[in-house]
Structure formats: structure tokens, C-alpha cells
Write a protein that holds these residues in place. Structure first.
Motif, PDB file in Angstrom:
ATOM      1  N   GLY A   1      -3.331   0.740   6.689  1.00 57.02           N
ATOM      2  CA  GLY A   1      -3.011   1.347   5.400  1.00 57.02           C
ATOM      3  C   GLY A   1      -4.213   2.091   4.830  1.00 57.02           C
ATOM      4  O   GLY A   1      -4.098   3.209   4.321  1.00 57.02           O
ATOM      5  N   HIS A   2      -5.352   1.499   4.960  1.00 50.53           N
ATOM      6  CA  HIS A   2      -6.550   2.091   4.399  1.00 50.53           C
ATOM      7  C   HIS A   2      -6.896   3.391   5.121  1.00 50.53           C
ATOM      8  O   HIS A   2      -7.226   4.404   4.505  1.00 50.53           O
ATOM      9  CB  HIS A   2      -7.705   1.096   4.513  1.00 50.53           C
ATOM     10  CG  HIS A   2      -8.965   1.589   3.873  1.00 50.53           C
ATOM     11  ND1 HIS A   2     -10.164   1.597   4.529  1.00 50.53           N
ATOM     12  CD2 HIS A   2      -9.196   2.110   2.646  1.00 50.53           C
ATOM     13  CE1 HIS A   2     -11.085   2.115   3.724  1.00 50.53           C
ATOM     14  NE2 HIS A   2     -10.525   2.421   2.579  1.00 50.53           N
TER      15      HIS A   2
ATOM     16  N   TRP B   1       0.949   2.104   1.030  1.00 51.77           N
ATOM     17  CA  TRP B   1       0.617   0.795   0.446  1.00 51.77           C
ATOM     18  C   TRP B   1       1.883   0.020   0.099  1.00 51.77           C
ATOM     19  O   TRP B   1       1.943  -1.190   0.274  1.00 51.77           O
ATOM     20  CB  TRP B   1      -0.273   0.954  -0.790  1.00 51.77           C
ATOM     21  CG  TRP B   1      -1.671   1.408  -0.436  1.00 51.77           C
ATOM     22  CD1 TRP B   1      -2.306   2.533  -0.849  1.00 51.77           C
ATOM     23  CD2 TRP B   1      -2.585   0.720   0.431  1.00 51.77           C
ATOM     24  NE1 TRP B   1      -3.563   2.616  -0.299  1.00 51.77           N
ATOM     25  CE2 TRP B   1      -3.763   1.505   0.495  1.00 51.77           C
ATOM     26  CE3 TRP B   1      -2.543  -0.455   1.166  1.00 51.77           C
ATOM     27  CZ2 TRP B   1      -4.876   1.140   1.251  1.00 51.77           C
ATOM     28  CZ3 TRP B   1      -3.653  -0.824   1.920  1.00 51.77           C
ATOM     29  CH2 TRP B   1      -4.794  -0.028   1.959  1.00 51.77           C
TER      30      TRP B   1
ATOM     31  N   TYR C   1       1.190   0.978  -6.929  1.00 52.44           N
ATOM     32  CA  TYR C   1       0.664   0.646  -5.604  1.00 52.44           C
ATOM     33  C   TYR C   1      -0.596   1.455  -5.322  1.00 52.44           C
ATOM     34  O   TYR C   1      -0.535   2.534  -4.748  1.00 52.44           O
ATOM     35  CB  TYR C   1       1.707   0.955  -4.531  1.00 52.44           C
ATOM     36  CG  TYR C   1       2.838  -0.039  -4.496  1.00 52.44           C
ATOM     37  CD1 TYR C   1       2.753  -1.168  -3.690  1.00 52.44           C
ATOM     38  CD2 TYR C   1       3.981   0.159  -5.256  1.00 52.44           C
ATOM     39  CE1 TYR C   1       3.796  -2.085  -3.656  1.00 52.44           C
ATOM     40  CE2 TYR C   1       5.020  -0.757  -5.231  1.00 52.44           C
ATOM     41  CZ  TYR C   1       4.929  -1.877  -4.430  1.00 52.44           C
ATOM     42  OH  TYR C   1       5.944  -2.783  -4.388  1.00 52.44           O
TER      43      TYR C   1
ATOM     44  N   GLY D   1      -4.454   1.332  -3.482  1.00 56.72           N
ATOM     45  CA  GLY D   1      -5.074   0.590  -2.393  1.00 56.72           C
ATOM     46  C   GLY D   1      -5.800  -0.649  -2.872  1.00 56.72           C
ATOM     47  O   GLY D   1      -5.557  -1.755  -2.393  1.00 56.72           O
TER      48      GLY D   1
ATOM     49  N   TRP E   1      -4.822  -4.324  -1.589  1.00 60.63           N
ATOM     50  CA  TRP E   1      -5.617  -5.163  -0.692  1.00 60.63           C
ATOM     51  C   TRP E   1      -6.167  -6.398  -1.385  1.00 60.63           C
ATOM     52  O   TRP E   1      -6.246  -7.450  -0.784  1.00 60.63           O
ATOM     53  CB  TRP E   1      -6.648  -4.357   0.103  1.00 60.63           C
ATOM     54  CG  TRP E   1      -7.859  -3.810  -0.604  1.00 60.63           C
ATOM     55  CD1 TRP E   1      -8.841  -4.515  -1.225  1.00 60.63           C
ATOM     56  CD2 TRP E   1      -8.236  -2.435  -0.705  1.00 60.63           C
ATOM     57  NE1 TRP E   1      -9.788  -3.682  -1.718  1.00 60.63           N
ATOM     58  CE2 TRP E   1      -9.459  -2.388  -1.413  1.00 60.63           C
ATOM     59  CE3 TRP E   1      -7.666  -1.230  -0.263  1.00 60.63           C
ATOM     60  CZ2 TRP E   1     -10.126  -1.198  -1.693  1.00 60.63           C
ATOM     61  CZ3 TRP E   1      -8.341  -0.047  -0.541  1.00 60.63           C
ATOM     62  CH2 TRP E   1      -9.547  -0.035  -1.252  1.00 60.63           C
TER      63      TRP E   1
END
Lengths: 314, 475
Positions: free
Chosen positions: A29-30, A45, A65, A67, A71
Motif C-alpha cells: 500500500g505504501h 489504503w 483513509y 496512509g 498503518w
């Protein structure tokens, strides 16, 4: 072996596997967020949260949403009972309660993982140290796996550990494929058209399969090929087929030691022979989503049968 | 320290010369680089953390796991000292078992007038359910810890008996393990009796106590209250080292007249249960009905002679400090011999003259609850304020039966490693003793607990004490 001990070993393995897979998903995702515009990264995300099945609980405390929100939520937030930190803690608690079923190496690897990750995840994770944190999670999982490989007797304890690992892995891979396919792809019309390689890369990355896939397919990104790789490729250690085969062989190990099979053996054999006879075209014709939904449900049934057959609970 | 009588230091003579038992160690110590030793000390702590040798703390930070501080300077006992000690310990343990048998059968010692009836009748640790019951092999205390203190070259005294559930043996083993890992060369210089085979001896001793229905290889299991118990690490450690199952209450149930554990293949009978769950929680049908830690119906199976429970229920009566004060009489009554190990002089506050003496001298005495343990609920006169003493006196007068008093002993000291080098600290010693029909087996050494604060006499880990590796030298 006590039923409770089998349960502890089984769940310890599942928690560790799940924690590791969550780290992979976040990594993918990152990477996506780094290369895409904001709209797409928001979707990415969202899909990460959906893949781990926490959309509802996430939305209860977060409106958007981003990051850093996602996370931190999935890694460490206190109100998330399924965070990586909570899972590592659960794994360690399980390990403590079955301490006598583990070698000293395995126990120390798990205990050390917990101590390291507890420190690393003790404060909010900034973008600058996200990579380090995710790496540490994977490294710790690898350490535990290595300790299990290298020090545990190949008996029932080992079998339950492996069954837990691969039941969880099969579930996670199926979810990744299911969610990513539908959330990421704007429409199935994309199939066969010029593909967004970065998005596919993200799917493969979340199962650490990007290099293997590229090597096998000379770099061509093709959704059927990727689905085939993640579902049917017997060589890829995170594919459904590979995971299922490991569940089967470890269940066979139990049957060998105990002198009898259980209903779980029956179910896994059924699932195995179905997949064995499938082709990727057939899966797509019948519907990938339907296939994965059914797989996840059957996999869950196998886990429940194992719990029951091997007396995990009084 | 200066106001108290000088303590006997086990390492050094008053003139600073090294006592013979420590000669080998001190010679080695003199050759070490102090900064290396300090680093080793930190290594030891991280070693304990990774291996998970912790105890859980009850109360404010419930669930938190703490380390018991470990000091790297060993506590050394010479072969001659140990020979003498072990004879005394053996005699005392024999007497304890005979006493327990008698108390739950004919009570000859009471009939003979050597022990007042009320000490038994009014005692919560006395279990009426054990009356007339014959434990398999006739053993009551399979595992005993005798707490010893030393006040001079030949003066070892028993501070208390732990016949119920002595804990700490895992520290004895891990302390040795740690010392050998950190200073292997030291063990080639000084010949130390090994302790590592304790788990094997424990397994053999327990198996020897199995009931007649057991097969050739009796099934032994360790019953723990679970991972949140303060001694969970020890339960898991011992089960692991013995190759026994570590079970919890909900793993067990009565099946076909046996106590059985739920395995992945169904219920399997257990022959010997080394339980680390208190009497009260052992059987909800017989004792505390709300207990979920025990096994419903286990006492019926026990009565039928189909399982060994170690230690037997009801052994706690021997830990009672009022009973303790009668130990010299008890030893003599059952062994026909003079006690080889002395008690610490003890005033029973239940007796009028003693109470008057104790009240007059509270500032000099240590007063303990008769059922207490862990260093809680006691008064240490010399280190208490006038206000604390007055408050304690009121409690004492209200319930004198509940207390005994002892002089403040000049406990021996052994140096610990501090930032400024070696410094003396008070110690005690808990040797571990195994009892089976085959005999009494004492592991050479035990657990040395050390008060880490200068001048402090409280060695309990729950009160900031630490531990040392305890060496018995080979002949």
C-alpha cells in the motif's frame, strides 16, 4: 499432546502469519501511495483495510483513509484488537501457554519478536520509519519460522504449527486477490487491455511474489497470469494450491501418528482435488470472486473441523 | 548497621582475609576486569528477559512480568558444611512427613500432650477431608523447601518450612545455567556440585510415588493455574524439563474413575499430578465451589487411591508458624533423635507470658503472622518507626494467636556486585528436598535469596530481593 496445547500452537502460528501478511499489505500500500495520486492511494489504503476484514472497526474511529492513519491503526492502535502489535502479543501469549511444546529457540524467537516489536510500535509510526518497522515485522516472523524449521521435532506439535500457518496463509492470499481484484480494477474491461502495472505490482508485492512472477513470466503483467500464479502455482509458497498441499501433508502426518483420519482430512482432500482439476480459465469463466468466496468459506470449515476433531476446547 | 550486632560474612574474615570456601572464587575474581564484569551483569539481565524467566506481579500492574534481580557473586557452601546441613534437613523432612501422617490419622503427638489440640483444630490449613486418607506411597510432602539462615560459622537455623508448595527451584537451575554461560572458565577452576539433574530427579521421585494402578512409566503432569500466575514460568519450566504435560484445570476431568487429560486423541489418565494450585482450588466439589482452576471430583479419585497429588492436600499445616515453633518437639517425637538443625527462637504470642515479653520488646523483634508468607504483614522492629510499632502492638493485642515473634537475627552476609565493587548483603538459603518411598533426595545447593538494599533483612523477591547462584563445593 493436550488439545489445549494443539490449539495454542495452531493459533500462535496463525497470529504470526497474519501479522506478517498485514505488514506485507501495508508495504504494498505504501509503495502504491508513493507513486500514485491521492485518489488512487486513498483507494489503495481502503482496500488494505478491507482485505484484513477491518473496514467496520476502522470506520468506527476514522473518517478518512490516509496512509498514516491506516498503518498506525493496523500496526498498533490500542482500540484495534487485530493490530499487528496485538497479534504478536497474542502469539506470544499462546506461546507462553504452550511453552512446553516449543523448543527454547522457538520460544526465545517469539519472545524476542514481541519485545522488539513492542518497542518499535510503542509510539506512532511516522512515514520515515515505516519501512524499518515493516521490515522488522517480516524479519521477526522469518526468525520464528527459522527457529521452528531448525529446532522442532517433526511431530504433532510441528504439524499443528504448520497447519495453522498454511490455513492462515491460504485465507490471506485469497482475501488479497479477492479484494484487490475488485477494488483496484476499475472494471473487468481492463482485462487484456494495457494494464496498470503498478497496481498489479502491488498485488504481487503483498504476497512477496513480484520477483518470482516476473522471473516466471518475463515481466509481462497479465491478470489471468497473476491469478493463476497466486491460486494454482505449486511452486509459489504463498499460493492457495501450495498452502493447501501443506495443510494436507501435515494433516496426513497427524493421521500417521494417531493411526486415524478425521473429518478434516476428508474436507481438505475434497478441496484439494477440486483445485487440482481446475484451470485458471475455468475459474474465470465461473467467476473469480465466487471461487475465492467459496474457497475462503471451505478453508474456514477445515479450520473448524480441526478444532473439533483434535479437541482444542473442552 | 553499626547499631546491630556484626553479621557473619561468609566470604571474608573480619580482618578482610578470604575464608577457605571462597579462595578459588576470589582468586579468579581478582584477575577479572571490573568493567567486563559489569557488562556481563547487564548481559545476564537481557538473557533472563529473552528466556522469559520472569515472575508476574499481582496488584497495581497486574499481568506485568518482572525479573528477579540476579547477582553474579555466587554463594558458596563447603562440602563439610553441606554434609552437616543435609543430615539436619533429612531428619527434619522425615519428621515433617511423619507429623503430617500422624496429624491426619491417630494424632499421637496431641494425645501425648506435646502439641496443643487447638493448633490443629482451629487451623484453616488443616483439611478434615484428609483425615484417614492414605496417600499413595505414604508420602505427604513430595517436594519440600527448608528456609535456612546463618548467624555464624556453625550456626545454621531453620527460618521456615515450606511443605505446601515450595517455589523457586527454577531460579536455582537458571542461575546456575547463567553462571555457566557467562563464566565457563570459573567452573573448571572451582569444583561445584551440579544441580542440573534436579528435574530428572524430580520426575523419578514423582514417578516412584505413583499409585498402584499406574503402568511401568507413570504419566506425570504439572497442574498450573495458568499463564497469569506469578510462578507460571517455573511451572512451564519444570514440566518442560521433566518431559511432563503442563495442564490447566479445564484440560482435566474425571473419566472412568481416573483423572484424565484432554489430548488431541481423547482423554488419557494421569497417575501423578504435581499441582501448583492451592488446596482450596483443587476440587470445587470438595473445597471452594467457585474454583475453575481445579478438577471437579479429583478428591474422590484421590480417596480411591487412583491418583497421586503432590504435595498432598493439607500439608500446609506444617508451614504454619505456630506449628513451626513446636518443630524441635516434633522432630524428637517422630525420629527419637535430638534435632540436628535448630529453630530460630520463637515466642508464641498466644501464650500470655510470651505476649507480655513481645509487647515489651517490639522494637527489637520481628513479628510474623502465623499463616503469612512472602514477607507480607510482618513487623521488623529495629527498622520500624514508633508509630508503626504502636499500630502493630494494637493488632497484636487484638489477636495474639495470630502472631509469633523472633529476635532480629544478625543474618550472615555474602557480597554482591555493586557499582563500587563488592558489598556485603544479607542472605538466606532454600534447599530443595524430594521425598518418595525410595528415600529423601536433597539437591546440593538451593536458592540463595539476597536483600539488595544495604542493611535490609528482607530477601523476598516480592519485596525487592534478588537471587544468587548457590554452590556446594565438591569434596
Amino acid at each position: 499432546m493436550l488439545g489445549r496445547t494443539a490449539r495454542g500452537v495452531f493459533w500462535m502460528a496463525r497470529y504470526l502469519e497474519r501479522a506478517e501478511n498485514t505488514a506485507r499489505l501495508l508495504d504494498a500500500g505504501h509503495r502504491m501511495a508513493l507513486t500514485r495520486d491521492e485518489a488512487i492511494s486513498t483507494e489503495e489504503w481502503r482496500s488494505v483495510v478491507e482485505t484484513v476484514g477491518q473496514t467496520q472497526s476502522y470506520q468506527a474511529s476514522h473518517g478518512t483513509y490516509t496512509g498514516i492513519q491506516v498503518w498506525n491503526y493496523l500496526l498498533r492502535e490500542k482500540n484495534n484488537s487485530q493490530s499487528v502489535l496485538a497479534m504478536v502479543e497474542n502469539a506470544r501469549t499462546s506461546a507462553r501457554s504452550v511453552r512446553t511444546a516449543l523448543t527454547r529457540e522457538v520460544w526465545e524467537a517469539i519472545n524476542e519478536s514481541w519485545m522488539n516489536l513492542r518497542d518499535l510500535l510503542g509510539k506512532p509510526v511516522r512515514e520515515a520509519n515505516l519501512g524499518e518497522v515493516l521490515n522488522a515485522i517480516r524479519r521477526q516472523a522469518t526468525l520464528v519460522r527459522g527457529a521452528v524449521e531448525g529446532s522442532m521435532l517433526r511431530n504433532e506439535n510441528f504439524n499443528f504449527f504448520r497447519i495453522g500457518t498454511f490455513i492462515e496463509r491460504a485465507d490471506n492470499t485469497a482475501r488479497i486477490l479477492d479484494v484487490k481484484y475488485y477494488v483496484l480494477l476499475p472494471s473487468l474491461a481492463w482485462v487484456g487491455s494495457s494494464l496498470d502495472n503498478v497496481q498489479w505490482d502491488s498485488v504481487l508485492r503483498s504476497v512477496s511474489g513480484e520477483r518470482a512472477y516476473r522471473w516466471l513470466n518475463a515481466g509481462a503483467m497479465d491478470p489471468r497470469g497473476i491469478a493463476q500464479f497466486m491460486i494454482l502455482d505449486q511452486r509459489f509458497p504463498r499460493s492457495l494450491s501450495f498452502s493447501l498441499d501443506k495443510v494436507r501433508s501435515n494433516l496426513a502426518g497427524l493421521a500417521h501418528q494417531y493411526g486415524q483420519e478425521t473429518s478434516a482430512h476428508e474436507q481438505v482432500r475434497g478441496l484439494g482435488s477440486r483445485i487440482h482439476h481446475l484451470t485458471i480459465d475455468r475459474i474465470f469463466d465461473d467467476g473469480l470472486h465466487e471461487f475465492l468466496t467459496d474457497f475462503i468459506a471451505t478453508n474456514r470449515q477445515v479450520a473448524l473441523a480441526i478444532e473439533r476433531d483434535y479437541r482444542f476446547y473442552a | 548497621m553499626s547499631s546491630k550486632p556484626a553479621s557473619y560474612d561468609e566470604m571474608f574474615y573480619p580482618n578482610g582475609a578470604v575464608r577457605p570456601g571462597y579462595a578459588g572464587y576470589c582468586h579468579w575474581y581478582g584477575q577479572q576486569d571490573p568493567s567486563v564484569l559489569r557488562r556481563k551483569s547487564q548481559e545476564a539481565e537481557s538473557f533472563f528477559r529473552t528466556t522469559g524467566i520472569t515472575f508476574n506481579v499481582y496488584g497495581d500492574n497486574a499481568g506485568e512480568e518482572r525479573l528477579i534481580p540476579f547477582d553474579m557473586v555466587p554463594r558458596i557452601i563447603t562440602a563439610a558444611e553441606w554434609r552437616k546441613l543435609s543430615r539436619g534437613i533429612e531428619q527434619r523432612v522425615r519428621a515433617l512427613n511423619a507429623f503430617l501422617h500422624d496429624i491426619y490419622h491417630r494424632q499421637e503427638i496431641i494425645r501425648s500432650g506435646r502439641l496443643p489440640q487447638r493448633l490443629i483444630a482451629s487451623n484453616a490449613a488443616f483439611l478434615a477431608q484428609m483425615v484417614g486418607l492414605k496417600p499413595p506411597g505414604g508420602v505427604y510432602t513430595h517436594i519440600v523447601g527448608i528456609d535456612l539462615v546463618r548467624t555464624g560459622p556453625d550456626e545454621f537455623m531453620v527460618l521456615e518450612d515450606n511443605a505446601r508448595t515450595p517455589s523457586g527451584v527454577s531460579y536455582m537451575l537458571e542461575n546456575r545455567e547463567t553462571m555457566m554461560a557467562m563464566f565457563p572458565e570459573l567452573f573448571s577452576r572451582v569444583q561445584v556440585c551440579p544441580v542440573q539433574d534436579y528435574p530428572r530427579r524430580l520426575a523419578a521421585s514423582l514417578a516412584a510415588c505413583a499409585p498402584p494402578c499406574a503402568g511401568d512409566r507413570p504419566v506425570v503432569a504439572v497442574l498450573t493455574p495458568g499463564i497469569y500466575n506469578s510462578a507460571y514460568f517455573e511451572h512451564a519450566f519444570l514440566a518442560d524439563q521433566m518431559g511432563a504435560e503442563l495442564v490447566e484445570g479445564n484440560d482435566l476431568r474425571v473419566v472412568d474413575g481416573r483423572v484424565a487429560m484432554r489430548t488431541t486423541q481423547g482423554y488419557q489418565p494421569i497417575d501423578v499430578l504435581y499441582r501448583r494450585v492451592d488446596d482450596e482450588f483443587l476440587d470445587p466439589l470438595t473445597f471452594n465451589p467457585t474454583s475453575i482452576l481445579g478438577v471437579p471430583g479429583i478428591m474422590d479419585i484421590y480417596r480411591a487411591g487412583k491418583i497421586t497429588i503432590a504435595n498432598a492436600p493439607g500439608t500446609g499445616i506444617a508451614d504454619d508458624k505456630a506449628i513451626y515453633s513446636f518443630m524441635p518437639e516434633i522432630v524428637e517425637f517422630y525420629t527419637g533423635e535430638k534435632p540436628l538443625l535448630q529453630n530460630v527462637p520463637t515466642w508464641r504470642c498466644s501464650e500470655k507470658d510470651s505476649l507480655a515479653y513481645v509487647l515489651d520488646n517490639l522494637a527489637e523483634l520481628v513479628v510474623k503472622e502465623v499463616h503469612g508468607s512472602g514477607g507480607y504483614g510482618m513487623l521488623i522492629g529495629p527498622t520500624s518507626s514508633k508509630k508503626e510499632i504502636a499500630a502493630f502492638a494494637a493488632k497484636l493485642k487484638a489477636k495474639p494467636d495470630n502472631y509469633i515473634a523472633q529476635p532480629t537475627l544478625a543474618l550472615s552476609t555474602v557480597p554482591i556486585m555493586t557499582k563500587a565493587g563488592l558489598a556485603p548483603r544479607h542472605v538466606d538459603l532454600r534447599p530443595f528436598v524430594l521425598v518418595s518411598p525410595k528415600g529423601i533426595d536433597i539437591t546440593p545447593g538451593g536458592l540463595t535469596r539476597v536483600a539488595l538494599k544495604q542493611g535490609s533483612l528482607v530477601v523476598n523477591s516480592s519485596q525487592g530481593g534478588g537471587t544468587k547462584d548457590s554452590w556446594v563445593l565438591e569434596d
